[in-house]
Scaffold this motif. Structure first.
Motif, mmCIF file in Angstrom:
data_model
loop_
_atom_site.group_PDB
_atom_site.id
_atom_site.type_symbol
_atom_site.label_atom_id
_atom_site.label_comp_id
_atom_site.label_asym_id
_atom_site.label_seq_id
_atom_site.Cartn_x
_atom_site.Cartn_y
_atom_site.Cartn_z
ATOM 1 N N PHE A 271 -41.115 17.008 4.828
ATOM 2 C CA PHE A 271 -40.900 15.952 4.026
ATOM 3 C C PHE A 271 -39.583 15.790 3.463
ATOM 4 O O PHE A 271 -38.844 16.886 3.447
ATOM 5 N N LYS A 272 -39.057 14.581 3.097
ATOM 6 C CA LYS A 272 -37.837 14.325 2.372
ATOM 7 C C LYS A 272 -37.926 13.802 1.006
ATOM 8 O O LYS A 272 -38.624 12.801 0.898
ATOM 9 N N PRO A 273 -37.584 14.534 0.201
ATOM 10 C CA PRO A 273 -37.884 13.842 -1.264
ATOM 11 C C PRO A 273 -36.817 13.073 -1.695
ATOM 12 O O PRO A 273 -35.833 12.923 -0.863
ATOM 13 N N GLY A 274 -36.866 12.379 -2.562
ATOM 14 C CA GLY A 274 -35.882 11.268 -2.818
ATOM 15 C C GLY A 274 -36.526 10.031 -3.544
ATOM 16 O O GLY A 274 -37.876 10.096 -3.850
ATOM 17 N N ALA A 275 -35.797 9.269 -4.037
ATOM 18 C CA ALA A 275 -36.142 7.981 -5.009
ATOM 19 C C ALA A 275 -35.783 6.918 -4.257
ATOM 20 O O ALA A 275 -34.438 6.697 -4.525
ATOM 21 N N ALA A 276 -36.754 6.060 -3.997
ATOM 22 C CA ALA A 276 -36.056 4.808 -3.463
ATOM 23 C C ALA A 276 -35.848 3.584 -4.453
ATOM 24 O O ALA A 276 -35.239 2.500 -4.189
ATOM 25 N N GLY A 277 -36.332 3.805 -5.800
ATOM 26 C CA GLY A 277 -36.559 2.769 -6.769
ATOM 27 C C GLY A 277 -36.312 3.356 -7.993
ATOM 28 O O GLY A 277 -36.475 4.494 -8.098
ATOM 29 N N LEU A 278 -36.543 2.429 -8.906
ATOM 30 C CA LEU A 278 -36.454 2.953 -10.322
ATOM 31 C C LEU A 278 -37.508 3.668 -10.610
ATOM 32 O O LEU A 278 -37.253 4.558 -11.622
ATOM 33 N N ALA A 279 -38.467 3.028 -10.373
ATOM 34 C CA ALA A 279 -40.116 3.963 -10.710
ATOM 35 C C ALA A 279 -39.824 5.195 -10.245
ATOM 36 O O ALA A 279 -40.269 6.212 -10.976
ATOM 37 N N GLU A 280 -39.455 5.564 -8.831
ATOM 38 C CA GLU A 280 -39.433 6.938 -8.507
ATOM 39 C C GLU A 280 -38.413 7.843 -9.165
ATOM 40 O O GLU A 280 -38.753 8.722 -9.545
ATOM 41 N N VAL A 281 -37.245 6.907 -9.614
ATOM 42 C CA VAL A 281 -36.247 7.723 -10.171
ATOM 43 C C VAL A 281 -36.634 8.171 -11.698
ATOM 44 O O VAL A 281 -36.489 9.303 -12.259
ATOM 45 N N GLY A 282 -37.476 7.307 -12.444
ATOM 46 C CA GLY A 282 -37.983 7.607 -13.437
ATOM 47 C C GLY A 282 -38.934 8.841 -13.579
ATOM 48 O O GLY A 282 -39.024 9.881 -14.323
ATOM 49 N N VAL A 283 -39.860 8.957 -12.440
ATOM 50 C CA VAL A 283 -40.831 9.941 -12.369
ATOM 51 C C VAL A 283 -40.092 11.341 -11.943
ATOM 52 O O VAL A 283 -40.547 12.214 -12.580
ATOM 53 N N THR A 284 -39.307 11.224 -11.175
ATOM 54 C CA THR A 284 -38.440 12.413 -10.743
ATOM 55 C C THR A 284 -37.607 12.995 -12.148
ATOM 56 O O THR A 284 -37.751 14.349 -12.263
ATOM 57 N N LEU A 285 -36.949 12.110 -13.050
ATOM 58 C CA LEU A 285 -36.370 12.741 -14.124
ATOM 59 C C LEU A 285 -37.377 13.256 -14.829
ATOM 60 O O LEU A 285 -37.193 14.137 -15.817
ATOM 61 N N PHE A 286 -38.337 12.580 -15.330
ATOM 62 C CA PHE A 286 -39.657 13.104 -16.160
ATOM 63 C C PHE A 286 -40.154 14.463 -15.697
ATOM 64 O O PHE A 286 -40.395 15.238 -16.285
ATOM 65 N N GLY A 287 -40.169 14.352 -14.259
ATOM 66 C CA GLY A 287 -40.630 15.710 -13.645
ATOM 67 C C GLY A 287 -39.742 16.802 -13.914
ATOM 68 O O GLY A 287 -40.170 18.088 -14.221
#
Length: 435
Positions: free
Chosen positions: A264-280
């Motif tokens: 798989f390839k991780p990454g954030a395509a939108g603000l929601a994904e960025v927020g989840v990544t930062l929280f994680g």
């Protein structure tokens, strides 16, 4: 003139303090500078320090016609306990500042080392599980994947708890932990659940990499301790090889039963994904600090710095610079910020910086390389990329320390041979107060 008995007592106190610092992951330069600061605070001059991976030695020779007083202490590997590190660091600072005597410092250090951990063992296991959940979130894992990552992290912790009781070498401990995490992922792949279990394997790799002392080895190499750096590097490579062996064995078992793990390839395509990544990232770093017995007051600092580093990585990684350079820039940011933040929370920078870089560890590259090798393809490039990322993280953190903390005039006079910013020790706190 200092009596011979007082000299030996001062040297013994400095060696006991140095043992706590070295076993907690402090660099050889920090350990040497702290031990010399302790002996000077005890009124003992003309002391030299030698630091290796397993031994600490102090030599005191006041004049050329007197025999030298030499004390050596063997450093035993112990579980990292940041609570002990903070207490010992505070005792050193109080001793150097003249607020306590040598006897009081010795009693405080002995009480700290002899006292058990401040947290229950079940709470530590849950902390490791929370760290696994945080890593899974940074990889974009679903709730089911986060649950599997939680279980895998707890299983790894139990494995790491049981094997040392039988004096199993660290290489096999790492291999066993990686094998357990991979088996959980393989088992999940065999079920009807729609999950990507490769994230579980990556979570296990990151958790095991967090205990590898690549940062200490890099710091020792950069600050002029090649012997200690070589020993730490060999130890880190063996531990990493154990992880690779365990994951490889697990993937082989999966292939034997016809179960493959997708990439798989991780990454954030939108603000929601960025927020989840930062929280994680914040959750993983804070949970790692909690599981390493860091004071509760430091968890907020760890979470904020880790989220900042992850945000920098996402911003740089989205450009054409590449992930390795992105990790380096994020590490420089973490190294610079953690020095300023740690002083406000009354903990050494080491307690903040090590957990903060955990979400950046190259578990994904290691997994990709092993997955390619299991398929009969060339995965050496991915493994080399993982090594480059690990070195970039370690060197970047240290560079950030240099950028955030120029040497003070008073400290420079005492650190002409051991120049550099401190991640632990008396010069660090003095620098913060003067700044």
């Amino acid at each position: 003139m200092v009596e011979r008995r007082e000299v030996y007592e001062a040297l013994d106190l400095a060696l006991r303090i140095g043992e706590v610092l070295l076993s907690s992951g402090a660099g050889a330069a920090d350990v040497s500078a702290t031990m010399l600061a302790v002996t000077r605070a005890c009124g003992v001059r003309h002391v030299t320090a030698d630091v290796t991976f397993v031994d600490l030695a102090l030599h005191h020779q006041p004049t050329s016609h007197e025999p030298a007083a030499i004390q050596v202490r063997r450093v035993t590997r112990r579980q990292v306990d940041y609570a002990d590190l903070v207490e010992v660091d505070q005792a050193v600072n109080d001793l150097v500042a003249g607020e306590i005597t040598r006897g009081e410092a010795r009693d405080r250090v002995a009480r700290t080392v002899s006292t058990g951990h401040v947290r229950h063992r079940w709470a530590v296991t849950l902390g490791w599980g929370a760290m696994g959940t945080g890593i899974a979130l940074t990889l974009g894992g679903s709730p089911v994947v986060c649950l599997l990552a939680f279980l895998a992290a707890c299983a790894i912790d139990l494995t790491q708890l049981l094997l040392p009781q039988h004096r199993i070498p660290a290489f096999y401990q790492q291999a066993a932990g990686a094998f357990v995490a991979t088996l959980i992922a393989v088992t999940a792949s065999a079920t009807p659940l729609e999950v990507n279990p490769s994230r579980v394997v990556t979570t296990g790799i990151v958790m095991l990499l967090a205990g590898v002392g690549i940062m200490g080895a890099t710091q020792d190499a950069l600050t002029g301790f090649p012997v200690t750096a070589s020993a730490r590097l060999i130890n880190a490579l063996l531990d990493t090889a154990g992880i690779i062996a365990g994951v490889g064995a697990g993937l082989t078992v999966g292939d034997l039963f016809g179960v493959g793990l997708t990439t798989f390839k991780p990454g954030a395509a939108g603000l929601a994904e960025v927020g989840v990544t930062l929280f994680g990232a914040a959750l993983a770093a804070a949970a790692f600090a909690f599981a390493s017995y860091a004071p509760l007051r430091s968890l907020v600092a760890v979470a904020l710095v880790a989220a900042l580093g992850q945000g920098v990585l996402l911003a740089v990684d989205s450009s054409e610079v590449g992930r390795t350079w992105g990790s380096a820039v994020a590490a420089v940011t973490i190294g610079a910020v953690c020095y300023l933040v740690a002083g406000r929370f009354r903990v050494p920078p080491l307690v903040v910086v090590v957990p903060a870089i955990v979400p950046l560890l190259p578990g994904l590259d290691i997994y990709r390389g092993l997955a390619l090798l299991a398929e009969g393809k060339d995965g050496v490039l991915q493994l080399a990329s993982a090594l480059a990322t690990a070195l970039a993280l370690a060197a970047g953190v240290i560079l950030g320390q240099y950028l955030a903390h120029p040497l003070k005039r008073e400290a420079h006079r005492l650190e002409t041979r051991l120049s550099g910013p401190r991640m632990v020790g008396p010069f660090r706190r003095r620098g913060v107060e003067e700044g």
